[in-house]
Design a protein around this motif. Sequence first.
Motif, PDB file in Angstrom:
ATOM      1  N   ASP A 110       0.855  -1.181   0.000  1.00 31.99           N
ATOM      2  CA  ASP A 110       0.000   0.000   0.000  1.00 31.99           C
ATOM      3  C   ASP A 110       0.892   1.232   0.000  1.00 31.99           C
ATOM      4  O   ASP A 110       1.926   1.251   0.693  1.00 31.99           O
ATOM      5  CB  ASP A 110      -0.899   0.045   1.239  1.00 31.99           C
ATOM      6  CG  ASP A 110      -1.943  -1.051   1.241  1.00 31.99           C
ATOM      7  OD1 ASP A 110      -2.384  -1.458   0.157  1.00 31.99           O
ATOM      8  OD2 ASP A 110      -2.309  -1.507   2.352  1.00 31.99           O
ATOM      9  N   VAL A 112       1.414   5.228   0.909  1.00 31.85           N
ATOM     10  CA  VAL A 112       0.876   6.286   1.765  1.00 31.85           C
ATOM     11  C   VAL A 112       1.772   7.518   1.669  1.00 31.85           C
ATOM     12  O   VAL A 112       2.974   7.421   1.420  1.00 31.85           O
ATOM     13  CB  VAL A 112       0.773   5.854   3.241  1.00 31.85           C
ATOM     14  CG1 VAL A 112      -0.205   4.698   3.401  1.00 31.85           C
ATOM     15  CG2 VAL A 112       2.141   5.483   3.816  1.00 31.85           C
ATOM     16  N   ASN A 113       1.160   8.691   1.867  1.00 26.98           N
ATOM     17  CA  ASN A 113       1.910   9.939   1.946  1.00 26.98           C
ATOM     18  C   ASN A 113       1.750  10.516   3.347  1.00 26.98           C
ATOM     19  O   ASN A 113       1.231   9.844   4.259  1.00 26.98           O
ATOM     20  CB  ASN A 113       1.442  10.915   0.872  1.00 26.98           C
ATOM     21  CG  ASN A 113      -0.048  11.184   0.945  1.00 26.98           C
ATOM     22  OD1 ASN A 113      -0.604  11.436   2.012  1.00 26.98           O
ATOM     23  ND2 ASN A 113      -0.727  11.137  -0.197  1.00 26.98           N
ATOM     24  N   SER A 115      -0.240  12.484   4.750  1.00 27.45           N
ATOM     25  CA  SER A 115      -1.572  12.598   5.333  1.00 27.45           C
ATOM     26  C   SER A 115      -2.033  11.319   6.020  1.00 27.45           C
ATOM     27  O   SER A 115      -2.845  11.365   6.950  1.00 27.45           O
ATOM     28  CB  SER A 115      -2.583  12.996   4.253  1.00 27.45           C
ATOM     29  OG  SER A 115      -2.719  11.966   3.292  1.00 27.45           O
ATOM     30  N   SER A 116      -1.525  10.189   5.578  1.00 28.32           N
ATOM     31  CA  SER A 116      -1.966   8.915   6.145  1.00 28.32           C
ATOM     32  C   SER A 116      -0.835   8.097   6.764  1.00 28.32           C
ATOM     33  O   SER A 116      -1.046   6.979   7.233  1.00 28.32           O
ATOM     34  CB  SER A 116      -2.655   8.079   5.060  1.00 28.32           C
ATOM     35  OG  SER A 116      -1.845   7.992   3.897  1.00 28.32           O
ATOM     36  N   ASN A 118       1.133   8.445   9.547  1.00 28.58           N
ATOM     37  CA  ASN A 118       1.114   8.116  10.977  1.00 28.58           C
ATOM     38  C   ASN A 118       0.185   6.954  11.267  1.00 28.58           C
ATOM     39  O   ASN A 118       0.536   6.032  12.019  1.00 28.58           O
ATOM     40  CB  ASN A 118       0.709   9.344  11.799  1.00 28.58           C
ATOM     41  CG  ASN A 118       1.911  10.087  12.360  1.00 28.58           C
ATOM     42  OD1 ASN A 118       2.817   9.476  12.930  1.00 28.58           O
ATOM     43  ND2 ASN A 118       1.931  11.393  12.192  1.00 28.58           N
ATOM     44  N   ALA A 119      -0.996   6.990  10.691  1.00 27.99           N
ATOM     45  CA  ALA A 119      -1.949   5.897  10.911  1.00 27.99           C
ATOM     46  C   ALA A 119      -1.405   4.580  10.374  1.00 27.99           C
ATOM     47  O   ALA A 119      -1.565   3.523  11.009  1.00 27.99           O
ATOM     48  CB  ALA A 119      -3.285   6.236  10.261  1.00 27.99           C
ATOM     49  N   ALA A 120      -0.744   4.627   9.218  1.00 29.59           N
ATOM     50  CA  ALA A 120      -0.200   3.399   8.630  1.00 29.59           C
ATOM     51  C   ALA A 120       0.934   2.835   9.488  1.00 29.59           C
ATOM     52  O   ALA A 120       1.056   1.606   9.638  1.00 29.59           O
ATOM     53  CB  ALA A 120       0.290   3.674   7.213  1.00 29.59           C
ATOM     54  N   GLU A 147       6.910  13.614   4.632  1.00 30.41           N
ATOM     55  CA  GLU A 147       6.986  12.192   4.981  1.00 30.41           C
ATOM     56  C   GLU A 147       8.216  11.913   5.833  1.00 30.41           C
ATOM     57  O   GLU A 147       8.147  11.176   6.826  1.00 30.41           O
ATOM     58  CB  GLU A 147       7.038  11.317   3.721  1.00 30.41           C
ATOM     59  CG  GLU A 147       5.754  11.258   2.923  1.00 30.41           C
ATOM     60  CD  GLU A 147       5.570  12.451   2.007  1.00 30.41           C
ATOM     61  OE1 GLU A 147       4.410  12.852   1.791  1.00 30.41           O
ATOM     62  OE2 GLU A 147       6.598  12.994   1.517  1.00 30.41           O
TER      63      GLU A 147
END
Length: 290
Positions: A110, A112-113, A115-116, A118-120, A147
């Motif tokens: 997956d 991610v940049n 924006s997502s 930390n959650a990842a 990032e």
Amino acid sequence: MKRARNICLAALKVLFGTTLAVVCSTSQAGAIFLTGHDPDFHATLGGNTTGARAINTTAISYIMDSSYNPFVASAPKFLFVESNISVPGGHTVGMNGIVASGYLQGTAFDQVNASSLNAALNLLGQAGGYSAIVIASDFGGILTQAELDILNARSADIISFLNAGGGLYAMAESNNGTHLTPNGGQFGFLPFIVTSTAFDQSEVGNTVTAFGASLGLTNADVNGNASHNIFTATGGMNIVDLDSAGHILSLATRSLIDTGGVVGVPEPGTLALLGLGLAGLGLSRRRKAA
């Protein structure tokens, strides 16, 4: 790895009894592969696409080998970190190079940049989450300061994940080209790699070390494109390849680490040799005593 540890533990029992056996039973270490190459770019653009793809597949196979990475069974994907900005001149979408190397988005990884991210990162090592992190280059690919800052802020979490058996592959970070990481902190998620230095050069006369060759890389794989940083210290890691002047281009290890570098659990082959050596020493002492 388990076999090597068993050899080592048995050898310590022969030599010292059981008191020091804990030395060989430390937690499983994860895998790290760092490179000054930007094969995320050259896997689709530039001269030696075959070599760039070989670097990607070698590195990703190394960090996701299920014989060492305990998370692969329940989390078969890796996390690919890269921005989604408009692509500046001299760059490309690094994710395309990962796809060109044989990894399907949504199935193998997956993306991610900031924006997502930390959650990842909270899903590292979790069932249905991620067993490894792959980080785009900042020149060639489009990793940005946003990032990188998040990765650096989560350094302690990343190190804990690696020491539990997870994997990490990071490509060139140099703040060159259009300056996507102008505030610095390149490779700061592994604090002992602060000695990375920007060093743009054509790939001519690069050589793979014996360790690099053991991973399956050849001199043909590491020449014919460009690289964008060198490493001026190893932090206890193994050297994978060198440029024509002897500068370090890539490093890899399967070891426990802390903020100062490698702290224990060498490669399984080293453990096995250590165990066999200790066993022989123990037997020799027993014979002398008899």
